[in-house]
Design a protein around this motif. Structure first.
Motif, PDB file in Angstrom:
ATOM      1  N   CYS A   6     -21.745   1.639 -22.552  1.00 31.10           N
ATOM      2  CA  CYS A   6     -21.381   1.073 -21.253  1.00 31.10           C
ATOM      3  C   CYS A   6     -19.880   0.925 -21.095  1.00 31.10           C
ATOM      4  O   CYS A   6     -19.130   0.993 -22.056  1.00 31.10           O
ATOM      5  CB  CYS A   6     -22.034  -0.301 -21.091  1.00 31.10           C
ATOM      6  SG  CYS A   6     -23.811  -0.214 -20.920  1.00 31.10           S
ATOM      7  N   LEU A  11     -23.756  -0.930 -14.126  1.00 26.24           N
ATOM      8  CA  LEU A  11     -25.102  -1.494 -14.067  1.00 26.24           C
ATOM      9  C   LEU A  11     -25.855  -0.847 -15.216  1.00 26.24           C
ATOM     10  O   LEU A  11     -25.715   0.353 -15.466  1.00 26.24           O
ATOM     11  CB  LEU A  11     -25.787  -1.146 -12.756  1.00 26.24           C
ATOM     12  CG  LEU A  11     -25.351  -1.936 -11.537  1.00 26.24           C
ATOM     13  CD1 LEU A  11     -26.048  -1.405 -10.296  1.00 26.24           C
ATOM     14  CD2 LEU A  11     -25.635  -3.410 -11.712  1.00 26.24           C
ATOM     15  N   VAL A  13     -29.558  -1.168 -18.013  1.00 28.79           N
ATOM     16  CA  VAL A  13     -30.869  -1.737 -18.294  1.00 28.79           C
ATOM     17  C   VAL A  13     -30.934  -2.012 -19.793  1.00 28.79           C
ATOM     18  O   VAL A  13     -30.377  -1.254 -20.593  1.00 28.79           O
ATOM     19  CB  VAL A  13     -32.005  -0.804 -17.829  1.00 28.79           C
ATOM     20  CG1 VAL A  13     -32.000   0.510 -18.565  1.00 28.79           C
ATOM     21  CG2 VAL A  13     -33.350  -1.484 -17.928  1.00 28.79           C
ATOM     22  N   THR A  14     -31.568  -3.118 -20.174  1.00 29.09           N
ATOM     23  CA  THR A  14     -31.733  -3.434 -21.589  1.00 29.09           C
ATOM     24  C   THR A  14     -32.859  -2.577 -22.149  1.00 29.09           C
ATOM     25  O   THR A  14     -33.973  -2.593 -21.633  1.00 29.09           O
ATOM     26  CB  THR A  14     -32.029  -4.931 -21.808  1.00 29.09           C
ATOM     27  OG1 THR A  14     -33.145  -5.310 -21.008  1.00 29.09           O
ATOM     28  CG2 THR A  14     -30.829  -5.792 -21.442  1.00 29.09           C
ATOM     29  N   ASN A  25     -34.452  -5.614 -18.480  1.00 30.66           N
ATOM     30  CA  ASN A  25     -33.618  -6.394 -17.571  1.00 30.66           C
ATOM     31  C   ASN A  25     -32.499  -5.526 -17.022  1.00 30.66           C
ATOM     32  O   ASN A  25     -31.871  -4.766 -17.754  1.00 30.66           O
ATOM     33  CB  ASN A  25     -32.971  -7.591 -18.288  1.00 30.66           C
ATOM     34  CG  ASN A  25     -33.885  -8.766 -18.397  1.00 30.66           C
ATOM     35  OD1 ASN A  25     -34.728  -8.991 -17.543  1.00 30.66           O
ATOM     36  ND2 ASN A  25     -33.725  -9.539 -19.460  1.00 30.66           N
ATOM     37  N   MET A  26     -32.245  -5.642 -15.728  1.00 28.75           N
ATOM     38  CA  MET A  26     -31.088  -4.976 -15.133  1.00 28.75           C
ATOM     39  C   MET A  26     -29.922  -5.948 -15.176  1.00 28.75           C
ATOM     40  O   MET A  26     -30.065  -7.108 -14.777  1.00 28.75           O
ATOM     41  CB  MET A  26     -31.400  -4.535 -13.712  1.00 28.75           C
ATOM     42  CG  MET A  26     -32.387  -3.397 -13.719  1.00 28.75           C
ATOM     43  SD  MET A  26     -32.757  -2.564 -12.171  1.00 28.75           S
ATOM     44  CE  MET A  26     -31.444  -2.825 -11.108  1.00 28.75           C
ATOM     45  N   ARG A  28     -25.356  -6.364 -15.003  1.00 33.10           N
ATOM     46  CA  ARG A  28     -24.029  -5.836 -14.688  1.00 33.10           C
ATOM     47  C   ARG A  28     -23.115  -6.228 -15.838  1.00 33.10           C
ATOM     48  O   ARG A  28     -23.079  -7.387 -16.248  1.00 33.10           O
ATOM     49  CB  ARG A  28     -23.487  -6.402 -13.386  1.00 33.10           C
ATOM     50  CG  ARG A  28     -22.067  -5.876 -13.074  1.00 33.10           C
ATOM     51  CD  ARG A  28     -21.562  -6.315 -11.732  1.00 33.10           C
ATOM     52  NE  ARG A  28     -22.464  -6.009 -10.639  1.00 33.10           N
ATOM     53  CZ  ARG A  28     -22.632  -4.819 -10.070  1.00 33.10           C
ATOM     54  NH1 ARG A  28     -21.972  -3.783 -10.520  1.00 33.10           N
ATOM     55  NH2 ARG A  28     -23.469  -4.665  -9.070  1.00 33.10           N
ATOM     56  N   GLU A  54     -31.151  -9.026  -9.886  1.00 34.70           N
ATOM     57  CA  GLU A  54     -32.538  -8.976  -9.422  1.00 34.70           C
ATOM     58  C   GLU A  54     -33.402 -10.124  -9.918  1.00 34.70           C
ATOM     59  O   GLU A  54     -34.574  -9.939 -10.204  1.00 34.70           O
ATOM     60  CB  GLU A  54     -33.196  -7.635  -9.791  1.00 34.70           C
ATOM     61  CG  GLU A  54     -32.533  -6.433  -9.188  1.00 34.70           C
ATOM     62  CD  GLU A  54     -32.562  -6.439  -7.661  1.00 34.70           C
ATOM     63  OE1 GLU A  54     -33.575  -6.852  -7.076  1.00 34.70           O
ATOM     64  OE2 GLU A  54     -31.556  -6.033  -7.071  1.00 34.70           O
ATOM     65  N   SER A  56     -33.868 -11.711 -12.702  1.00 36.26           N
ATOM     66  CA  SER A  56     -34.354 -11.812 -14.083  1.00 36.26           C
ATOM     67  C   SER A  56     -33.555 -12.868 -14.836  1.00 36.26           C
ATOM     68  O   SER A  56     -32.671 -13.503 -14.284  1.00 36.26           O
ATOM     69  CB  SER A  56     -34.194 -10.462 -14.797  1.00 36.26           C
ATOM     70  OG  SER A  56     -34.966  -9.484 -14.171  1.00 36.26           O
ATOM     71  N   ILE A  83     -27.253   2.749 -15.930  1.00 41.45           N
ATOM     72  CA  ILE A  83     -28.210   3.276 -14.960  1.00 41.45           C
ATOM     73  C   ILE A  83     -27.696   4.560 -14.323  1.00 41.45           C
ATOM     74  O   ILE A  83     -28.435   5.514 -14.168  1.00 41.45           O
ATOM     75  CB  ILE A  83     -28.539   2.207 -13.900  1.00 41.45           C
ATOM     76  CG1 ILE A  83     -29.304   1.072 -14.576  1.00 41.45           C
ATOM     77  CG2 ILE A  83     -29.339   2.810 -12.751  1.00 41.45           C
ATOM     78  CD1 ILE A  83     -29.538  -0.121 -13.715  1.00 41.45           C
TER      79      ILE A  83
END
Length: 103
Positions: A6, A11, A13-14, A25-26, A28, A54, A56, A83
């Motif tokens: 990253c 953005l 995702v785990t 989980n999404m 930033r 979102e 979470s 993402i």
């Protein structure tokens, strides 16, 4: 920070987690924390500060089993997958040129 999954502002995702509730989980990516110790890694590993998006939440667990929940926290780079694909080559150079002209 070359070779990391990253970058700041991504953005992501785990994709790995010791606690199953943290998978998918999404988040930033909001800050780079450098190499730090993390359960399951023999050596310090690159870590990010992330914010959940979102609605979470992140689940963290102490050694005694007590859990706490957060919308912002630390995650190893190895546990994240961006993402959007990274742009490379000429496209990035052209965007950099446009940014410099706008200043």
């Amino acid at each position: 920070m070359h070779g990391l999954n990253c970058r700041l502002g991504d953005l992501a995702v785990t994709v790995k987690a010791a606690i199953p509730e943290n998978l998918g989980n999404m988040v930033r990516v909001v800050g780079f924390l450098g190499d730090q110790r993390w359960h399951g890694f023999k050596e310090p590993t690159p870590m990010w500060e992330v914010e959940v998006v979102e609605g979470s939440r992140l689940v963290y667990q102490y050694d005694g089993g007590e859990r706490f929940y957060a919308t912002q926290g630390h995650i190893p780079d190895a546990f994240l997958k961006p993402i959007a694909p990274r742009r490379q080559g000429k496209e990035v150079e052209m965007e950099a040129d446009r940014t410099c002209e706008a200043v």
